[in-house]
Design a protein around this motif. Structure first.
Motif, PDB file in Angstrom:
ATOM      1  N   ASN A  65       0.805  -1.215   0.000  1.00 52.26           N
ATOM      2  CA  ASN A  65       0.000   0.000   0.000  1.00 52.26           C
ATOM      3  C   ASN A  65       0.845   1.276   0.000  1.00 52.26           C
ATOM      4  O   ASN A  65       0.308   2.368   0.103  1.00 52.26           O
ATOM      5  N   GLY A  66       2.180   1.139  -0.087  1.00 59.18           N
ATOM      6  CA  GLY A  66       3.069   2.296  -0.135  1.00 59.18           C
ATOM      7  C   GLY A  66       3.609   2.722   1.212  1.00 59.18           C
ATOM      8  O   GLY A  66       4.420   3.641   1.296  1.00 59.18           O
ATOM      9  N   GLN A  67       3.169   2.091   2.262  1.00 60.55           N
ATOM     10  CA  GLN A  67       3.637   2.428   3.605  1.00 60.55           C
ATOM     11  C   GLN A  67       5.082   1.991   3.775  1.00 60.55           C
ATOM     12  O   GLN A  67       5.492   0.936   3.300  1.00 60.55           O
ATOM     13  N   LEU A  68       5.894   2.801   4.450  1.00 57.85           N
ATOM     14  CA  LEU A  68       7.312   2.514   4.675  1.00 57.85           C
ATOM     15  C   LEU A  68       7.527   2.006   6.090  1.00 57.85           C
ATOM     16  O   LEU A  68       6.964   2.546   7.044  1.00 57.85           O
ATOM     17  N   MET A  69       8.353   0.969   6.208  1.00 61.93           N
ATOM     18  CA  MET A  69       8.698   0.414   7.512  1.00 61.93           C
ATOM     19  C   MET A  69      10.209   0.488   7.670  1.00 61.93           C
ATOM     20  O   MET A  69      10.945   0.058   6.775  1.00 61.93           O
ATOM     21  N   ALA A  70      10.664   1.035   8.786  1.00 60.37           N
ATOM     22  CA  ALA A  70      12.092   1.096   9.095  1.00 60.37           C
ATOM     23  C   ALA A  70      12.248   0.914  10.596  1.00 60.37           C
ATOM     24  O   ALA A  70      11.539   1.547  11.381  1.00 60.37           O
ATOM     25  N   GLY A  72      11.339  -1.456  12.473  1.00 64.82           N
ATOM     26  CA  GLY A  72      10.185  -2.052  13.123  1.00 64.82           C
ATOM     27  C   GLY A  72       8.960  -1.184  13.278  1.00 64.82           C
ATOM     28  O   GLY A  72       7.990  -1.597  13.891  1.00 64.82           O
ATOM     29  N   SER A  73       8.975   0.032  12.718  1.00 66.68           N
ATOM     30  CA  SER A  73       7.794   0.871  12.839  1.00 66.68           C
ATOM     31  C   SER A  73       7.532   1.604  11.530  1.00 66.68           C
ATOM     32  O   SER A  73       8.409   1.746  10.695  1.00 66.68           O
ATOM     33  N   SER A  74       6.325   2.068  11.383  1.00 65.66           N
ATOM     34  CA  SER A  74       5.921   2.785  10.178  1.00 65.66           C
ATOM     35  C   SER A  74       6.561   4.171  10.180  1.00 65.66           C
ATOM     36  O   SER A  74       6.581   4.866  11.204  1.00 65.66           O
ATOM     37  N   ARG A  75       7.103   4.572   9.025  1.00 65.02           N
ATOM     38  CA  ARG A  75       7.798   5.863   8.908  1.00 65.02           C
ATOM     39  C   ARG A  75       7.337   6.600   7.657  1.00 65.02           C
ATOM     40  O   ARG A  75       6.908   5.991   6.694  1.00 65.02           O
ATOM     41  N   THR A  76       7.486   7.930   7.686  1.00 65.23           N
ATOM     42  CA  THR A  76       7.288   8.743   6.495  1.00 65.23           C
ATOM     43  C   THR A  76       8.657   9.008   5.872  1.00 65.23           C
ATOM     44  O   THR A  76       9.701   8.687   6.460  1.00 65.23           O
ATOM     45  N   LEU A  77       8.651   9.616   4.684  1.00 62.38           N
ATOM     46  CA  LEU A  77       9.919   9.927   4.021  1.00 62.38           C
ATOM     47  C   LEU A  77      10.752  10.903   4.864  1.00 62.38           C
ATOM     48  O   LEU A  77      11.973  10.774   4.956  1.00 62.38           O
ATOM     49  N   ILE A  96      16.787  -1.482   0.444  1.00 63.60           N
ATOM     50  CA  ILE A  96      15.377  -1.176   0.208  1.00 63.60           C
ATOM     51  C   ILE A  96      14.712  -2.454  -0.286  1.00 63.60           C
ATOM     52  O   ILE A  96      15.171  -3.071  -1.250  1.00 63.60           O
ATOM     53  N   ALA A  97      13.649  -2.860   0.391  1.00 61.67           N
ATOM     54  CA  ALA A  97      12.945  -4.093   0.036  1.00 61.67           C
ATOM     55  C   ALA A  97      11.489  -3.769  -0.252  1.00 61.67           C
ATOM     56  O   ALA A  97      10.848  -3.042   0.505  1.00 61.67           O
ATOM     57  N   GLN A 105       7.457   4.110  -8.544  1.00 60.02           N
ATOM     58  CA  GLN A 105       7.607   5.507  -8.135  1.00 60.02           C
ATOM     59  C   GLN A 105       7.907   5.603  -6.641  1.00 60.02           C
ATOM     60  O   GLN A 105       8.724   6.417  -6.218  1.00 60.02           O
ATOM     61  N   ARG A 106       7.283   4.745  -5.850  1.00 63.90           N
ATOM     62  CA  ARG A 106       7.546   4.752  -4.407  1.00 63.90           C
ATOM     63  C   ARG A 106       8.978   4.335  -4.123  1.00 63.90           C
ATOM     64  O   ARG A 106       9.638   4.903  -3.251  1.00 63.90           O
TER      65      ARG A 106
END
Length: 131
Positions: A65-70, A72-77, A96-97, A105-106
């Motif tokens: 869904n485009g959500q980023l995880m770093a 162990g938690s959800s992050r924004t750019l 990056i996985a 694009q993401r």
């Protein structure tokens, strides 16, 4: 003259069991900490030119869904940029996985943020088709 009688030596195993249990827990925790990802991505894209990289110091997972995880938690750019800037970017290795259905694009947005933060070691996670 009971004091001079020799007693048969006994080996106490309860302290040994305690030590073995402690070692078991210690190594289990150490092993879990060595696994870099949260294990949520199971369908990595395939590539016939994959090579093994050392474990990344920072793994960024891109969900379907485009959500980023770093870490162990959800992050924004912006949070990822701040996370990289808190560390020495010249020595930081970022992987990056993303899954097979991740938006290109993401992926490019994440690569742009990582590169503009000063990271020079960037890798993309993939699996070999035969594995």
């Amino acid at each position: 003259m009971r004091y001079f009688e020799t007693r048969k030596a006994r080996i106490e195993i309860i302290p040994m069991i305690d030590i073995m249990l402690f070692l078991l827990v210690f190594f289990a925790m150490l092993t879990l900490r060595m696994i870099p990802s949260s294990g949520q991505l199971s369908k990595l894209p395939t590539s016939s030119t994959t090579s093994t990289l050392p474990a990344p110091k920072l793994l960024i997972e891109i969900q379907a869904n485009g959500q980023l995880m770093a870490e162990g938690s959800s992050r924004t750019l912006d949070e990822i940029r701040a996370l990289i800037q808190r560390q020495d970017a010249s020595k930081l290795a970022v992987t990056i996985a993303g899954g097979e259905d991740t938006s290109m694009q993401r992926v490019m947005d994440v690569i742009d943020v990582v590169k503009t933060s000063g990271v020079t070691q960037v890798g993309l996670a993939a699996r070999h088709p035969t594995r």
